[in-house]
Design a protein around this motif. Structure first.
Motif, short mmCIF file in Angstrom:
data_model
loop_
_atom_site.label_atom_id
_atom_site.label_comp_id
_atom_site.label_asym_id
_atom_site.label_seq_id
_atom_site.Cartn_x
_atom_site.Cartn_y
_atom_site.Cartn_z
N PHE B 243 0.85 -1.19 0.00
CA PHE B 243 0.00 0.00 0.00
C PHE B 243 0.89 1.24 0.00
O PHE B 243 1.72 1.42 0.90
N THR B 244 0.69 2.08 -1.01
CA THR B 244 1.59 3.21 -1.19
C THR B 244 1.56 4.15 0.01
O THR B 244 2.59 4.72 0.37
N TRP B 245 0.41 4.29 0.65
CA TRP B 245 0.35 5.18 1.81
C TRP B 245 1.23 4.69 2.96
O TRP B 245 1.67 5.48 3.80
N ALA B 246 1.51 3.39 2.99
CA ALA B 246 2.30 2.82 4.08
C ALA B 246 3.77 2.61 3.70
O ALA B 246 4.67 2.83 4.52
N SER B 247 4.02 2.18 2.45
CA SER B 247 5.40 1.83 2.05
C SER B 247 6.03 2.81 1.07
O SER B 247 7.24 2.89 0.97
N GLY B 248 5.19 3.52 0.31
CA GLY B 248 5.70 4.35 -0.77
C GLY B 248 5.84 3.61 -2.10
O GLY B 248 6.25 4.19 -3.09
N ASP B 249 5.50 2.31 -2.11
CA ASP B 249 5.71 1.40 -3.25
C ASP B 249 7.16 0.93 -3.25
O ASP B 249 8.02 1.51 -2.61
N HIS B 250 7.45 -0.14 -3.98
CA HIS B 250 8.76 -0.77 -3.81
C HIS B 250 9.91 0.07 -4.34
O HIS B 250 11.04 -0.07 -3.87
N PHE B 291 2.78 -1.15 -7.82
CA PHE B 291 3.34 -1.66 -9.06
C PHE B 291 4.31 -2.82 -8.75
O PHE B 291 4.71 -3.01 -7.60
N ASP B 292 4.67 -3.56 -9.80
CA ASP B 292 5.72 -4.58 -9.62
C ASP B 292 6.96 -4.30 -10.47
O ASP B 292 7.92 -5.07 -10.43
N HIS B 293 6.96 -3.20 -11.23
CA HIS B 293 8.18 -2.82 -11.95
C HIS B 293 8.17 -1.34 -12.31
O HIS B 293 7.09 -0.75 -12.52
N PHE B 294 9.35 -0.76 -12.29
CA PHE B 294 9.56 0.64 -12.67
C PHE B 294 10.85 0.75 -13.48
O PHE B 294 11.81 0.02 -13.21
N ALA B 295 10.89 1.67 -14.44
CA ALA B 295 12.15 2.06 -15.09
C ALA B 295 12.12 3.58 -15.23
O ALA B 295 11.19 4.13 -15.83
N ILE B 296 13.10 4.23 -14.64
CA ILE B 296 13.07 5.70 -14.52
C ILE B 296 14.36 6.30 -15.06
O ILE B 296 15.45 5.80 -14.79
N ASP B 297 14.21 7.40 -15.78
CA ASP B 297 15.35 8.20 -16.23
C ASP B 297 15.45 9.42 -15.32
O ASP B 297 14.57 10.28 -15.34
#
Lengths: 246, 437
Positions: B243-250, B291-297
Motif C-alpha cells: 500500500f503506497t500510503w504505508a510503504s511508498g511502493d517498492h 506496481f511490480d516494476h519501474f524504469a526511470i530516467d
C-alpha cells in the motif's frame, strides 16, 4: 539428440553437452524429473556403494521448483504436513551472476535439508544431503585429475559462480565437485560444514580435503531478527549437491 | 531550546556550549564540554518504535555497536503479538549472549502497543530512539522524537509523499538546532567499501560523471494472508509493503538504497524524472495496489542521466547494484573503479548495519551529532519522484514535487474500514492527490 537437448532446460542440457571424458569409465546413471516442471537432473552411481550422487550441484532451476511453489497434493501428504517453503529473500541471492543452469547459492543448511525432503516427497525416492563421509568417499574416487583444469577457483572464476557442467567431468563423471559452489554435507553435531571449496578459494585450497565450518560472517548482514533460516546474506559461495539412498 | 533535556542522558550530561555563540540565540546543549571519558561512561538508553524484523534487527545492531554503553529499555509496536514476538526473539538472543543480557533491559512496564505506543516509548527515560515502523508513519514519529529531545536512528524510507518529506526536512532542521543526532538506514553510506570508492570518485578518479545505472531487480516479497477478524486497516498495515500510503511502493521502500547511491555519487538530487512502470504480474488483491516494476530516467543538475530499474517479479533476472560512468573511467561503487585510476577495495569489510550505529553513537558521545535527516529526505523524495513519473506518466520536476499538495495518509485514526486505493494509471493519476486519489 539435438532435439532432446533443445527441449531440456538447465541441468540436463549442460550435462549432455559436457559428457564424461573418454578415458573415464562411464558410471551407471539416470535422469529424474519433477512432476509439473520441465526440470531434469542426473544422478550417478557411486562405485562400491548403493548410493547415487548428483552429476552437478543443484541448480536454481531445480531449487526454484521448490522455493517458488506452493505445497500441493502431489507431494503425497496433507498440506498440514507439507514441507515448508523458503521465505522470500529481500534482495538477489544469485547476485545477478546467472540463474538458469547456475548452482543455487546463499542457501542455509536447513534449507538444503528441506529441499531434500521436498524432492523426496515429489519423486517418491529418498534424496538428501550427503553425509561428510559419503562426500569424502565420492571425492576420493573423483579426484585424480588436476583440479585447476576441472574447477572454478579464485584465479579463473572472475569472482562469480558459473553454470554447472561448464568444466569437464571428473573421473566419476561429476562436474564441479571441487570449486564453483562449496557443498553442504550433514554433520553429526555442531555447526554445519561445506566441502570441496568454492570459486573464492585458491586452486590449491580446493579439492577433496577442502572443508569450511559455518560461522557468523556467513549471515552477518541479514539485518533482521530473527535472521532468516532459509537464506544467508553473505554466503554466495555455498551451494549443495544431493545423494539418493537406495 | 531547553526542552531537549528530558532524556536521562541529556539531563545528566548536556551542557551549554559556547562554540556556536550567536547574538540573541539560546544555545543548544551538547556533550562537547565533556571529556571523552566522561561522555563514554554514560549508558545511552534506547527505545524501539516498530518491532518487526527490522526494528528488532536494528536493536541487535545497536547493541553490537555499543557494547556496555547502550541498553534497550523500551519497545513499542502497533500490534501486541508483534511486540511480544520481538521481545521474545531479543530475550532469546540475550539468553545466548552475555553482553546482550546486560544490554536488553525492557520490562513489562516499558512494553507498549497500540497507535499511541510511540508516544509512550518517547515518554520513557530514553536518550535515543529507533524508528522502524512502516515508512508512512515515519514523519509523525520523527517529529515527536525530535520534540521529545531524543537522538534518532530511523529506517529508510523516511516518508511516502511530498507532505511527509517536507515534515522530515523540518524535523531534521529542528534536530540540528537541538543538537540531536539523526542517522538513517541507508547503510551503504557507512560501508567502508562504498565510502572508500566514493571518496576517490569525488576526488576525480573517474573524471566528471556523465551517467549511470542503478538496479534492484528481484522476485516477489512476503505476504501475510488476511485472517478473520482483521479490519481493513489491520490487514493493510500488516501487509504494508503493498500500500503506497504505508510503504511508498517498492521503488521507494527498496530501490531507494540504489537511488541514494546515485545521489551520493552525483553529489546532488535529480532535478527531473521521466519513467514507466506497471502492475503486470503481482495483480492479486492480496498485493494491494502497488506496481511490480519501474524504469526511470533521472536527470541530474550537471545534465548527467542515471537509469533506474526495479522489479519484484518471480522468475526474472535478478540484480541489485549500481554503476557510474565518468569521463575517465567507470565505477561499481560497492568495490571498484576501472579506468585511468583503477582501484579495488581491499580493506577490512565491516557490517554496514552495525557501522551506521557505531558512527551514530560516536557522534553522540563526541558532541558532534550526525544529522542525515536532510540527506535521506532528499533521497526519499528522489525515489518518490521516480514513482510519480511512472504513476502519472508525466515529467516530474523536483521543485514542483517538493511543494506539491500530496498527502497519502488515510483519514482513519484507528482500526476500521479502509478501501484499497486505486492502481495508479499513467495519463490519469495526478501528483496532487490524497490517499485514494
Amino acid at each position: 539428440m539435438r532435439a532432446l537437448v533443445r527441449r531440456l532446460p538447465g541441468v540436463a542440457m549442460v550435462s549432455l553437452a559436457a559428457s564424461c571424458p573418454a578415458s573415464a569409465p562411464a558410471q551407471e546413471s539416470y535422469t529424474d524429473s519433477v512432476t509439473g516442471t520441465l526440470v531434469r537432473f542426473e544422478m550417478v552411481k557411486v562405485p562400491g556403494t548403493d548410493l547415487w550422487i548428483g552429476r552437478t550441484e543443484v541448480t536454481w532451476d531445480l531449487y526454484d521448483a521448490f522455493a517458488l511453489s506452493r505445497p500441493d497434493s502431489s507431494e503425497g501428504r496433507s498440506t498440514v504436513d507439507a514441507v515448508a517453503r523458503p521465505t522470500r529473500p529481500y534482495g538477489a541471492p544469485d547476485y545477478g551472476w546467472g540463474h538458469a543452469g547456475f548452482p543455487v547459492i546463499s542457501v542455509a543448511y536447513t534449507a538444503a535439508q528441506a529441499f531434500g525432503e521436498w524432492l523426496s516427497a515429489k519423486t517418491g525416492k529418498k534424496y538428501r544431503l550427503p553425509t561428510e563421509s559419503e562426500w569424502e568417499h565420492v571425492a576420493r574416487l573423483a579426484a585424480g585429475t588436476s583440479t585447476d583444469a576441472l574447477a572454478w577457483h579464485v584465479a579463473n572464476a572472475g569472482g562469480t559462480t558459473h553454470a554447472v557442467g561448464a568444466k569437464p567431468a571428473d573421473a566419476l563423471g561429476l562436474h564441479d565437485l571441487f570449486g564453483n559452489a562449496a557443498e553442504w554435507v550433514t554433520v553429526r553435531s555442531g555447526r554445519p560444514v561445506v566441502r570441496g571449496g568454492s570459486f573464492r578459494d585458491a586452486a590449491q585450497a580446493i579439492g577433496p580435503s577442502a572443508r569450511a565450518v559455518q560461522d557468523d560472517t556467513w549471515n552477518e548482514r541479514d539485518p533482521q531478527i530473527p535472521q532468516s533460516r532459509w537464506w544467508m546474506s553473505d554466503a554466495p559461495f555455498v551451494g549443495f549437491r544431493i545423494v539418493r539412498e537406495p | 531550546m531547553t526542552d531537549d533535556t528530558s532524556g536521562r542522558f541529556s539531563r545528566r550530561t548536556f551542557v551549554k556550549t559556547t562554540t556556536m555563540a550567536t547574538a540573541g540565540l539560546v544555545l543548544p546543549r551538547t556533550l562537547s564540554a565533556l571529556t571523552p571519558d566522561a561522555a563514554s561512561a554514560e549508558v545511552i538508553r534506547i527505545g524501539v518504535i516498530g518491532c518487526g524484523g527490522r526494528g528488532s534487527g536494528a536493536a541487535r545492531d545497536v547493541m553490537r555497536a555499543g557494547g556496555e554503553g547502550v541498553q534497550i529499555v523500551a519497545m513499542g509496536d502497533l500490534f501486541p503479538d508483534r511486540l511480544e514476538r520481538a521481545r521474545a526473539n531479543l530475550a532469546k538472543v540475550a539468553s545466548e549472549d552475555a553482553m546482550v543480557e546486560k544490554q536488553f533491559k525492557v520490562t513489562p512496564e516499558t512494553l507498549f502497543s497500540g497507535f499511541d505506543a510511540y508516544q509512550k516509548v518517547l515518554a520513557t527515560d530514553i536518550d535515543m530512539v529507533i524508528l522502524a515502523t512502516p515508512p508512512g508513519f515515519r514523519p509523525v514519529h520523527l517529529a515527536a522524537a525530535v520534540a521529545a529531545g531524543k537522538h534518532i536512528f530511523m529506517e529508510k524510507p523516511v516518508a511516502v509523499d511530498a507532505a511527509g518529506v517536507r515534515s522530515v526536512i523540518a524535523s531534521a532542521a529542528a534536530a540540528k538546532s537541538k543538537n540531536l543526532a539523526i542517522v538513517a538506514g541507508t547503510q551503504r553510506r557507512h560501508d567502508p567499501a562504498y565510502v572508500s570508492v566514493m571518496r576517490r570518485v569525488h576526488d576525480g578518479a573517474i573524471g566528471e560523471l556523465t551517467g549511470g545505472e542503478v538496479y534492484w531487480n528481484q522476485g516477489g516479497l512476503w505476504n501475510a494472508a488476511r485472517q478473520a477478524g482483521w479490519s481493513d486497516v489491520e490487514w493493510q498495515i500488516r501487509n504494508w509493503l503493498y500500500f503506497t500510503w504505508a510503504s511508498g511502493d517498492h521503488i521507494v521502500e527498496q530501490h531507494i538504497h540504489n537511488i541514494d547511491v546515485a545521489n551520493w555519487a552525483m553529489g546532488a538530487h535529480p532535478v527531473r524524472a521521466v519513467g514507466v512502470g506497471g502492475r503486470q504480474w503481482r495483480t492479486d488483491g492480496a498485493y494491494g495496489h502497488i506496481f511490480d516494476h519501474f524504469a526511470i530516467d533521472f536527470e541530474y543538475p550537471n545534465g548527467a542521466h542515471v537509469m533506474s530499474m526495479c522489479r519484484q517479479i518471480d522468475g526474472t533476472a535478478n540484480f541489485v547494484g549500481e554503476r557510474f560512468v565518468g569521463t575517465r573511467g567507470t565505477t561499481d561503487p560497492s568495490s571498484r573503479i576501472t579506468g585511468q585510476q583503477s582501484f579495488t577495495f581491499a580493506g577490512e569489510k565491516k557490517n554496514p548495519y552495525v557501522e551506521e550505529h557505531v558512527d551514530l553513537l560516536a557522534s553522540i558521545r563526541t558532541g558532534k551529532p550526525l544529522n542525515e535527516g536532510q540527506q535521506v529526505a532528499q533521497t526519499t523524495l528522489s525515489a518518490i519522484m521516480g514513482r510519480e513519473a511512472a504513476y502519472t506518466g508525466q515529467a516530474i520536476v523536483w521543485d514542483e514535487l517538493l511543494n506539491a499538495s500530496q498527502d497519502l495518509a488515510p483519514p482513519q485514526t484507528g482500526f476500521g474500514s479502509l478501501a484499497v486505493p486505486p492502481v495508479a494509471m499513467p495519463g490519469t493519476t495526478k501528483v496532487a492527490r490524497t490517499w485514494n486519489g
